[in-house]
Design a protein around this motif. Sequence first.
Motif, PDB file in Angstrom:
ATOM      1  N   ALA B  34      -8.860   9.794  11.812  1.00  0.00           N
ATOM      2  CA  ALA B  34      -8.245   8.515  12.159  1.00  0.00           C
ATOM      3  C   ALA B  34      -7.040   8.724  13.060  1.00  0.00           C
ATOM      4  CB  ALA B  34      -7.831   7.784  10.884  1.00  0.00           C
ATOM      5  N   GLU B  37      -8.042   9.647  16.450  1.00  0.00           N
ATOM      6  CA  GLU B  37      -8.494   8.479  17.207  1.00  0.00           C
ATOM      7  C   GLU B  37      -7.304   7.852  17.913  1.00  0.00           C
ATOM      8  OE1 GLU B  37     -10.215   4.742  18.448  1.00  0.00           O
ATOM      9  OE2 GLU B  37     -10.806   6.825  18.380  1.00  0.00           O
ATOM     10  N   HIS B  38      -6.202   7.747  17.209  1.00  0.00           N
ATOM     11  CA  HIS B  38      -5.014   7.195  17.846  1.00  0.00           C
ATOM     12  C   HIS B  38      -4.644   8.030  19.067  1.00  0.00           C
ATOM     13  CE1 HIS B  38      -4.315   4.345  14.711  1.00  0.00           C
ATOM     14  NE2 HIS B  38      -4.158   5.265  13.794  1.00  0.00           N
ATOM     15  N   TYR B  40      -6.464  10.048  20.858  1.00  0.00           N
ATOM     16  CA  TYR B  40      -7.427   9.970  21.950  1.00  0.00           C
ATOM     17  C   TYR B  40      -7.248   8.678  22.740  1.00  0.00           C
ATOM     18  CZ  TYR B  40     -10.263  14.040  21.061  1.00  0.00           C
ATOM     19  OH  TYR B  40     -10.704  15.323  20.951  1.00  0.00           O
ATOM     20  N   VAL B  41      -7.007   7.625  22.006  1.00  0.00           N
ATOM     21  CA  VAL B  41      -6.868   6.338  22.675  1.00  0.00           C
ATOM     22  C   VAL B  41      -5.778   6.398  23.728  1.00  0.00           C
ATOM     23  CG1 VAL B  41      -6.052   3.983  22.332  1.00  0.00           C
ATOM     24  CG2 VAL B  41      -7.798   4.922  20.834  1.00  0.00           C
ATOM     25  N   GLY B 229       7.536  -4.911  11.598  1.00  0.00           N
ATOM     26  CA  GLY B 229       6.256  -4.370  11.162  1.00  0.00           C
ATOM     27  C   GLY B 229       5.685  -3.354  12.128  1.00  0.00           C
ATOM     28  N   PHE B 231       5.678   0.077  14.151  1.00  0.00           N
ATOM     29  CA  PHE B 231       6.260   1.392  14.108  1.00  0.00           C
ATOM     30  C   PHE B 231       5.728   2.195  15.274  1.00  0.00           C
ATOM     31  CE2 PHE B 231       2.362   1.845  11.864  1.00  0.00           C
ATOM     32  CZ  PHE B 231       1.951   3.157  12.016  1.00  0.00           C
ATOM     33  N   GLY B 254       1.126  -1.987  14.846  1.00  0.00           N
ATOM     34  CA  GLY B 254       1.550  -3.154  14.080  1.00  0.00           C
ATOM     35  C   GLY B 254       0.989  -3.106  12.683  1.00  0.00           C
ATOM     36  N   PRO B 255       1.215  -4.165  11.962  1.00  0.00           N
ATOM     37  CA  PRO B 255       0.781  -4.187  10.553  1.00  0.00           C
ATOM     38  C   PRO B 255      -0.719  -3.996  10.396  1.00  0.00           C
ATOM     39  CG  PRO B 255       2.298  -5.980  11.026  1.00  0.00           C
ATOM     40  CD  PRO B 255       1.956  -5.360  12.347  1.00  0.00           C
ATOM     41  N   THR B 256      -1.469  -4.312  11.393  1.00  0.00           N
ATOM     42  CA  THR B 256      -2.911  -4.154  11.273  1.00  0.00           C
ATOM     43  C   THR B 256      -3.422  -2.960  12.044  1.00  0.00           C
ATOM     44  OG1 THR B 256      -3.241  -5.637  13.143  1.00  0.00           O
ATOM     45  CG2 THR B 256      -3.297  -6.615  10.952  1.00  0.00           C
ATOM     46  N   GLY B 257      -2.518  -2.108  12.413  1.00  0.00           N
ATOM     47  CA  GLY B 257      -2.964  -0.922  13.120  1.00  0.00           C
ATOM     48  C   GLY B 257      -2.634  -0.999  14.594  1.00  0.00           C
ATOM     49  N   THR B 260      -4.984  -3.527  20.003  1.00  0.00           N
ATOM     50  CA  THR B 260      -5.848  -3.359  21.167  1.00  0.00           C
ATOM     51  C   THR B 260      -5.349  -4.278  22.270  1.00  0.00           C
ATOM     52  OG1 THR B 260      -7.320  -5.033  20.330  1.00  0.00           O
ATOM     53  CG2 THR B 260      -7.851  -2.756  19.795  1.00  0.00           C
TER      54      THR B 260
END
Lengths: 162, 266
Positions: B34, B37-38, B40-41, B229, B231, B254-257, B260
């Motif tokens: 996971a 993935e961050h 790589y993005v 929220g 980071f 953000g709070p949801t990852g 995008t």
Amino acid sequence: MSVGSEVLPFEGVTTGEVESAYRELGPSLMRLGWLLTSNRTDAEDVLQNVFTRYGRLESRPERPDAYLRAMIVNAVRDLYRSRSRDERFGQPVDDEPIEADPEVIEIWDAVQRLPQDQREVLVLRYHDDLSTEEIAEVLQCPVGTVRSRLSRGLARLRKEYR
Amino acid sequence: MTDLLTGERIARALKTVAVAAVPDGRVPDFSTVACWEHLYVEDLDGDEAATWAGSPRRRRLGRSLGALVAVLALGGAGTGIAAATGAFSTEGMKLIAPAIGQILPTGRWTAANVTTRLSETGPDGSTLTLETASADAAGGCMRLVVSAQGVAPNDGFVACGGAYSTLHPPTTHTPTNTNFGSGATRTWTSANGTRWTFVYGRSNTSRAKKVGVVAKTGAVLATAPISNGWFILWVLTAESTSQQTAGRHLVYYGPTGRQTGEYPTL
């Protein structure tokens, strides 16, 4: 907040599906990657590349296991292509030697000397226990091609092993 | 001998070596994937960096980073990183940490022989040092050293301590002391309760390798703009391809990852 499964950025294929697939298939897929590369570092790269791509799929494949195997094979091919282009920029660190009985090592050495297409088929057949039809699905090629590669691969393996 | 090499024996050999090479415990943890993935993005190679340099996205991120840098400087948070980001320019390609290096439109590193060090003391008096350096203006040397002193053995961190070094062309490619292994994730808590998670990559293939330093919520970097929220993921990356290397990026979560699309404006 932590960087964990609750904040995964995966889309399309849900986080749960990615995680589930990873937990279920990760070890066997990494071994598949290792058998195709002979290198643990490369196998990890391949595995991680595959799952990051998998997480970006817009829809779930009908057969995730076959799809992921195909991704592993293709990722290995990509790795080799990029390596041949960049090989002067670094070589993988060798893995620690495998400890096993001599026959196992000899067979493995012979497998590593096979052409990549034959090695792929043999690994899928004898490590992943796939049928020729299933291998054809993974490799996206006709069954006849799989049989041909398998036959040539076995012949060459026996010759190498001898 | 030849006719004895049956499929059964081949299968046994392949399964034996595969399990020996990749025991169950050696498969990277999913959370590592996971994290990767961050990384790589946000990874950029030289061409992408060049393209990105003039993009609206880049400019928007530039403004965000500019705001962040100002806050960091005012807050004095994380002196090492604040200093590193202090010279950020919204105009150029000084994306982040120009004291360490900057991304040029070619994607190459510049700013040679500069070291930035961030040192933190944990509640037990242990000291963690994160040190980065770039020393090859020709485009391809990055070094990250993470060391811990006074940390009790077997707490999971010392095991991954040591030096991480990548040296790229035109000399040699020399991974050193990769004892923390690929994808290892370790955490460390500093005196103020900040919890850091270090995600290590390695650099022993020609493909891009990443070393990520994840500052979680409440971390030294989590100053005012982040309090809603968001980071920050401070990412160090290294590319070992010719004439292009190394990006390091602030990534907003953000709070949801990871968000995008466009980055938020702080």
